[in-house]
Write a protein that holds these residues in place. Structure first.
Motif: not given
Length: 437
Positions: A92-98, A306-324
């Motif tokens: 969970l800690s590494t997911t939050a970092v991702a 453990n979904m570190d990569g998925t969580a990192l993708y959430q951050g990128v995708a969420a901000l992409f949508v907000a910016q778009a």
């Protein structure tokens, strides 16, 4: 004459290649075939579908048997609980970092800036994120047989843990059942070995389909968001994971980076962290030096939560949508995204496309347009490859860290350059019977 007959049959070029090299060849040939055939590459997709179905066939019995065997190999139930707590906290800690890395890179590089899109529907129609109470209640299966049939991995894990503990408490009377599960686990490892020999061909079919369907015409407008997601993935694995292994595990990160090549390649092409579990277990035991008990317990758990990569993708995708869509997010929204994605990662299956389920929860929670989900879905397969690889690399890192802290990491095996140079022989997969206790 007899001596001549005893000589081993030459394997030839293809037979002598390591599994990850065969996978790489399959990927390259698949991309070439997809580029040449275009939409007609759809006819090659069934080859990949057959491989994916064979992998899915392994998941439930492999996870269940591996967990039961892993738990019963730990006679000390306190030790099992200690390992479980360590693994969950680290996951969970590494997911939050991702996800923080994903948010930070997207805020810095602005992948969605300038698109000026407008929403035509409210975002409130999506399913609400599950509460913590709901998540906890759903952990206990009302009917374990139904959970096994439905492939509910979290419930299967809970039932397998409970059954393993109960068998240990039974003492001598539980040993016959333990032997049955050990035999079943061995059979699953052998079946996994056979299925994994089909990987290069299945991956060829999948990559041909992806290249033929998406092509550069669709990828180019979204190339920036793909680049940000891949950059974040590399930074998280090579930077963050390596730093954790070096400074917390007090080990050289080089053997880890070398050893993760095959499972990362399988994860990249199959986009299934659960489906990659056989290769991950093999790597952890035979190349990383993690004991049978720790690897059989920590890795199936990590393939689910453990979904570190998925969580990192959430951050990128969420901000992409907000910016778009030209929507400004507050610091509180950023915190909400981190918390929602971390919680949702616990209940998200490690199967292809699961990231879109999590993304719908994140977008809804912070009030972003659900049209953004449709935009991301067009390139989800390409993003899924990167995030699944990160998930699997994270599973390995945690297994190494927990094994190190419990004194169940063979440092001689971990540091052996010879072990990594020979990794991949016998088609890159040997049975997990070769355990490191």
């Amino acid at each position: 004459m007899e001596q001549a007959l005893e000589q081993p049959t030459p394997k030839g070029f293809w037979g002598g290649l390591a599994l990850w090299k065969k996978i790489l060849v399959g990927m390259i040939l698949g991309v070439i075939a997809g580029s040449v055939l275009g939409p007609d590459a759809e006819m090659l997709k069934p080859i990949g579908t057959l491989f994916i179905n064979a992998i899915k066939m392994l998941i439930v019995p492999l996870v269940f048997c591996s967990l039961v065997v892993g738990v019963t190999s730990m006679q000390d139930t306190r030790k099992m609980g200690r390992i479980g707590v360590k693994a969950v906290v680290i996951y969970l800690s590494t997911t939050a970092v991702a996800i923080s890395i994903g948010l930070g890179l997207s805020h810095l590089l602005q992948p969605g800036a300038g698109l000026a899109m407008t929403a035509t529907a409210a975002a409130g129609d999506a399913k609400d994120a599950p509460t913590l109470v709901q998540t906890l209640l759903n952990l206990i299966p009302k009917n374990p047989i139904s959970a096994l049939a439905a492939g509910n991995i979290l419930q299967i894990i809970v039932f397998a843990l409970g059954l393993g503990v109960a068998l240990n408490l039974c003492g001598e009377k539980g040993k016959p059942a333990v032997q049955v599960f050990e035999s079943l686990a061995e059979a699953m490892y052998k079946l996994t070995e056979l299925v994994m020999k089909l990987a290069p061909y299945g991956i060829f079919g999948l990559m041909a389909w992806v290249a033929g369907k998406y092509g550069l015409e669709i990828l180019l407008p979204l190339f920036k968001v793909i680049g940000v997601a891949y950059l974040g993935s590399v930074l998280h694995v090579v930077g963050f994971y390596s730093a954790v292994i070096k400074f917390i595990g007090r080990l050289s990160p080089v053997p880890y980076i070398k050893g993760m090549v095959t499972p990362a390649a399988v994860a990249f092409t199959t986009t299934s962290s659960s489906g990659t579990l056989p290769a991950t277990i093999k790597c952890a035991r035979e190349e990383m030096g993690v004991s049978k008990g720790v690897s059989s317990f920590v890795l199936p758990l990590g393939a689910t939560i453990n979904m570190d990569g998925t969580a990192l993708y959430q951050g990128v995708a969420a901000l992409f949508v907000a910016q778009a869509f030209g929507i400004d997010l507050s610091f509180a929204d950023y915190i909400t995204i981190v918390m929602t994605a971390t919680l949702a990662s616990i209940g998200t299956a490690g199967v292809p496309g699961a990231g879109l389920i999590m993304l719908s929860l994140v977008l809804t929670t912070v009030g972003l347009p659900m049209e953004g989900l449709a935009i991301i879905a067009g390139i989800d397969r390409i993003l899924d490859m990167a995030r699944t690889s990160v998930n699997v690399c994270g599973d390995l890192m945690v297994a190494i860290l927990v094994g190190r802290s419990e004194g169940e990491l063979d440092t001689d095996v971990y540091n052996s350059t010879e072990g990594h140079s020979t990794a991949g022989t016998n088609d890159g997969i040997v049975t997990a019977r070769q355990e490191i206790a």
